[in-house]
Motif scaffolding. Structure first.
Motif, short mmCIF file in Angstrom:
data_model
loop_
_atom_site.label_atom_id
_atom_site.label_comp_id
_atom_site.label_asym_id
_atom_site.label_seq_id
_atom_site.Cartn_x
_atom_site.Cartn_y
_atom_site.Cartn_z
N VAL A 78 46.63 39.64 39.40
CA VAL A 78 47.13 39.96 40.55
C VAL A 78 46.72 38.29 40.87
N ASP A 79 47.84 37.51 41.24
CA ASP A 79 47.68 36.14 42.85
C ASP A 79 47.63 36.71 43.53
N GLU A 80 47.76 35.20 44.86
CA GLU A 80 47.37 35.74 46.10
C GLU A 80 48.70 35.82 46.32
N LYS A 81 49.70 35.75 45.80
CA LYS A 81 51.55 36.70 46.46
C LYS A 81 51.28 37.84 46.35
N GLN A 82 50.85 37.90 45.04
CA GLN A 82 50.92 39.69 44.48
C GLN A 82 50.18 40.35 45.24
N ALA A 83 48.85 40.24 45.43
CA ALA A 83 47.72 40.95 46.79
C ALA A 83 48.24 41.12 48.13
N LEU B 171 41.60 41.09 44.11
CA LEU B 171 42.07 39.94 43.56
C LEU B 171 40.99 39.55 42.89
N THR B 172 39.78 40.81 42.49
CA THR B 172 38.68 40.53 41.84
C THR B 172 38.28 41.29 40.32
N LYS B 173 39.28 42.84 40.64
CA LYS B 173 38.53 43.54 40.02
C LYS B 173 37.13 44.08 40.25
N GLN B 174 37.06 43.94 41.03
CA GLN B 174 35.15 44.48 41.80
C GLN B 174 35.00 44.82 42.94
N TYR B 175 34.27 45.86 43.27
CA TYR B 175 33.92 46.05 44.83
C TYR B 175 33.42 45.00 45.33
N PRO B 176 33.65 44.67 46.39
CA PRO B 176 32.92 43.37 47.43
C PRO B 176 32.02 43.64 47.92
N TYR B 177 30.73 44.23 47.25
CA TYR B 177 28.93 44.58 47.32
C TYR B 177 28.30 45.57 46.26
N ASP B 178 27.53 45.56 45.79
CA ASP B 178 26.54 45.91 45.23
C ASP B 178 26.81 46.90 45.44
N ILE B 179 27.06 48.45 45.56
CA ILE B 179 26.51 50.14 46.30
C ILE B 179 25.52 50.21 46.61
N GLN C 104 38.10 33.19 43.04
CA GLN C 104 38.79 31.79 43.31
C GLN C 104 40.49 32.38 43.56
N GLY C 105 41.25 30.97 43.57
CA GLY C 105 42.40 31.47 44.09
C GLY C 105 43.53 32.02 44.80
N ILE C 106 42.76 31.70 46.44
CA ILE C 106 43.04 32.53 47.23
C ILE C 106 43.05 31.97 48.37
N SER C 107 43.14 31.75 49.45
CA SER C 107 43.28 29.85 50.55
C SER C 107 42.72 31.26 51.30
N ASP C 108 42.00 29.68 52.23
CA ASP C 108 40.64 30.45 53.30
C ASP C 108 41.20 31.18 54.22
N ASP C 109 42.58 31.50 54.66
CA ASP C 109 43.00 32.48 55.28
C ASP C 109 42.89 33.61 55.30
#
Length: 404
Positions: A227-232, A341-349, A367-372
């Protein structure tokens, strides 16, 4: 009508600063009388209109200057400098808006409370459906899902969730069933619920008839698709609209995660489902958010491969601690967007001591996502609930403007 969060209610009540008035006091409002200028050599007395004096277009009074023009209309100078005769209180607009919001939420909560959780299978509506038990769509430990069809809407492919036996659901009173029936087919990004039927005589059978999402869940889609930034961004915007609508009717979802997001049609339109944990978040008596008791800390998942997508504050001592469910939903939205965007959780639970630093570091590496986009994710995934961005602010975030 947009949903206003707890922060907005507090803001309008004056607990987070003074709300700016929409109208400036520098301009007279329509319909307000303008006081004439004072004229005359002695400094007293109001100037007469030219119509009254009989002198067209002239100013009157011993000292000259400042009188109204013909027909009693104020001069341009008077319009620009005059103050309204009666000032509107600064908080009048805020108080009306606040009261309207509270009235709207009270009506929504009352409607949920009065709604039936289900209809009996003897109801005439039940005969309108043909349940195709030979077409199994999915099966879980709790239920089986079959295709179904409505006799009057044969082009609509439906699914019926079938629960039987000791499923633990109160078919006559479960709040989440009432919520499903209230939501019905009202929002394009919430799964359509056509009907709910319950038959305790037939092995406690519960039937929930909904639209069939023909592209499966987001979790399944991500197993084999990038999934790219546009779709997400597009999915995130649709998800926010769904949550915003739930807020309007007094509901917090409480279980936002990839497996509870379904996709339909060729354009992969998002549909929110999984309402079993949904709760009414507004207390109409106290006119405030109804906090939820924490889930016992020992129930917090520790397997990195099986995250719950719940905010950190959800887990604690239920006897002493509680949390705001709407703010917790924001975390779940952010964690789901990160997963897109990553297929992962934001941190190691399995590690909670460095959660804040880990999340920010992981977001910066996407990767592949804008600063905003990274900034928006970061604002949703603040471990401290009071620092997290609210729904109303997310709806106007600059990054999401391009995905509306």
């Amino acid at each position: 009508m947009p949903f206003y969060t707890k922060r907005m209610v507090r803001f309008l009540e004056g607990k987070e600063g003074k709300h700016k008035r929409k109208h400036s006091h520098n301009k007279p409002e329509k319909g307000l009388r303008i006081a004439p200028s004072t004229v005359g050599a002695d400094g007293g007395g109001g100037g007469s209109s030219s119509a009254k004096s009989g002198v067209k277009g002239s100013s009157v009074g011993g000292g000259g200057g400042g009188g109204s023009t013909s027909g009693g209309k104020p001069s341009e100078a008077e319009v620009l400098t005059a103050e309204p005769k009666e000032q509107i209180p600064d908080n009048a607009f805020d108080q009306k808006k606040l009261q309207f919001m509270k009235t709207m939420l009270k009506a929504a909560v009352d409607r949920i409370d009065k709604e039936k959780a289900s209809l009996p299978v003897s109801h005439r509506y039940f005969s309108r459906y043909a349940i195709q038990t030979d077409k199994l769509v999915a099966e879980t430990a709790a239920c089986k899902v079959y295709k179904a069809q409505h006799q009057d809407f044969k082009d609509n492919v439906l699914a019926v969730k079938t629960y039987e036996g000791e499923h633990g659901i109160d078919g006559n009173g479960a709040v989440w069933l009432k919520i499903l029936r209230i939501l019905g087919k009202k929002h394009p990004n919430v799964i359509q619920t056509w009907d709910v039927f319950f038959s305790p005589e037939e092995n406690n059978k519960l039937l929930i008839i909904q639209e069939l999402a023909n592209k499966g869940s987001l979790a399944t889609h991500l197993n084999s698709n990038q999934v790219d930034e546009k779709q997400a961004g597009s999915w995130l915007w649709q998800l926010l609209k769904a949550i915003d609508y739930l807020g309007d009717v007094g509901v917090s979802h409480r279980s936002i995660q990839p497996k509870h997001i379904l996709l339909t049609n060729k354009d992969l339109k998002l549909k929110l489902t999984g309402f079993e944990s949904a709760a009414v978040y507004w207390d109409p008596v106290k006119e405030d958010i109804k906090n939820v008791a924490c889930v016992p800390l020992e129930q917090r998942p520790t397997d990195p491969n099986a995250p719950s997508f719940q905010a950190p504050e959800v887990y604690g001592d239920p006897a002493k601690e509680e949390f705001d469910p709407m703010v917790a939903d924001v975390w779940s939205i952010g964690a789901t967007a990160y997963y897109m965007l990553t297929k992962q959780y934001p941190y190691d639970i399995s590690k909670v001591d460095t959660i804040s630093a880990d999340i920010q570091s992981n977001i910066s590496k996407i990767q592949g996502i804008s600063d905003d986009g990274k900034r928006c994710l970061s604002e949703m995934l603040k471990p401290t609930a009071t620092e997290r961005k609210y729904i109303d602010k997310l709806m106007s975030d600059p990054w999401l403007k391009g995905f509306r």
